[in-house]
Motif scaffolding. Structure first.
Motif, PDB file in Angstrom:
ATOM      1  N   TYR A   1      46.805 -18.997 -48.329  1.00  0.00           N
ATOM      2  CA  TYR A   1      47.960 -18.525 -47.897  1.00  0.00           C
ATOM      3  C   TYR A   1      48.896 -19.557 -47.793  1.00  0.00           C
ATOM      4  O   TYR A   1      48.252 -20.574 -46.947  1.00  0.00           O
TER       5      TYR A   1
ATOM      6  N   ARG B   1      41.105 -17.476 -36.420  1.00  0.00           N
ATOM      7  CA  ARG B   1      41.685 -16.306 -37.037  1.00  0.00           C
ATOM      8  C   ARG B   1      43.221 -16.661 -37.564  1.00  0.00           C
ATOM      9  O   ARG B   1      43.751 -17.413 -37.031  1.00  0.00           O
ATOM     10  N   LEU B   2      43.757 -16.031 -38.561  1.00  0.00           N
ATOM     11  CA  LEU B   2      44.797 -16.314 -39.050  1.00  0.00           C
ATOM     12  C   LEU B   2      46.153 -15.675 -38.201  1.00  0.00           C
ATOM     13  O   LEU B   2      45.980 -14.582 -37.704  1.00  0.00           O
ATOM     14  N   PRO B   3      46.885 -16.653 -37.604  1.00  0.00           N
ATOM     15  CA  PRO B   3      47.962 -16.340 -37.000  1.00  0.00           C
ATOM     16  C   PRO B   3      48.950 -15.319 -37.744  1.00  0.00           C
ATOM     17  O   PRO B   3      48.970 -15.368 -38.677  1.00  0.00           O
ATOM     18  N   LEU B   4      49.480 -14.447 -36.696  1.00  0.00           N
ATOM     19  CA  LEU B   4      50.721 -13.588 -37.320  1.00  0.00           C
ATOM     20  C   LEU B   4      51.807 -14.442 -38.313  1.00  0.00           C
ATOM     21  O   LEU B   4      52.028 -13.934 -39.225  1.00  0.00           O
ATOM     22  N   ALA B   5      52.309 -15.499 -37.722  1.00  0.00           N
ATOM     23  CA  ALA B   5      53.100 -16.300 -38.100  1.00  0.00           C
ATOM     24  C   ALA B   5      52.781 -17.752 -38.228  1.00  0.00           C
ATOM     25  O   ALA B   5      52.145 -18.158 -37.284  1.00  0.00           O
TER      26      ALA B   5
ATOM     27  N   ASP C   1      58.827 -16.751 -41.854  1.00  0.00           N
ATOM     28  CA  ASP C   1      58.003 -16.422 -40.871  1.00  0.00           C
ATOM     29  C   ASP C   1      56.900 -15.813 -40.914  1.00  0.00           C
ATOM     30  O   ASP C   1      56.223 -15.147 -40.353  1.00  0.00           O
ATOM     31  N   GLU C   2      56.282 -15.639 -42.555  1.00  0.00           N
ATOM     32  CA  GLU C   2      55.118 -14.667 -42.576  1.00  0.00           C
ATOM     33  C   GLU C   2      54.328 -15.706 -43.674  1.00  0.00           C
ATOM     34  O   GLU C   2      54.633 -16.808 -44.138  1.00  0.00           O
ATOM     35  N   TRP C   3      53.233 -15.141 -44.049  1.00  0.00           N
ATOM     36  CA  TRP C   3      52.281 -15.936 -44.849  1.00  0.00           C
ATOM     37  C   TRP C   3      52.478 -15.282 -46.230  1.00  0.00           C
ATOM     38  O   TRP C   3      52.631 -13.991 -46.492  1.00  0.00           O
TER      39      TRP C   3
END
Length: 108
Positions: free
Chosen positions: A40, A18-22, A45-47
């Motif tokens: 992505y 799963r894609l981590p939040l950050a 701190d984001e995608w």
């Protein structure tokens, strides 16, 4: 649930998670593997969504040839097997192109 291959600096990768939040430190990009192939890249701190070439840093597809080197028209010619063998010995398509370039068009 969408799963992503996450690629890190140095060529390592986590497969189908799963894609981590950050994004973690050293993350180069993530690509969705079971939905649309969305890419992505870390943006702080984001995608941020990116194209495949932006994410991987590689140009995709065949490189564009310079204008003078492109061969646009295709011509088929019937000939005997012996004529084909002779054409191959003379240089094939390159020889034909050079003959056309050197030929003078007769005046009518």
């Amino acid at each position: 649930m969408l799963l992503y291959d996450i690629h890190y600096e140095g060529g390592t990768m986590d497969r189908a998670t799963r894609l981590p939040l950050a994004p973690a430190a050293g993350t180069r990009y993530a690509v969705c593997v079971n939905g649309e192939r969305t890419y992505y890249v870390p943006a702080g701190d984001e995608w941020a969504q990116a194209t495949a070439s932006e994410a991987t840093g590689r140009k995709l597809g065949r490189p564009v040839m310079p204008e003078g080197e492109r061969q646009g028209a295709r011509v088929e010619v019937r000939m005997t097997e012996s004529q084909r063998a002779k054409l191959d010995q003379l240089g094939g398509a390159a020889w034909i192109r050079s003959q056309i370039d050197r030929a003078k068009i007769p005046r009518a």
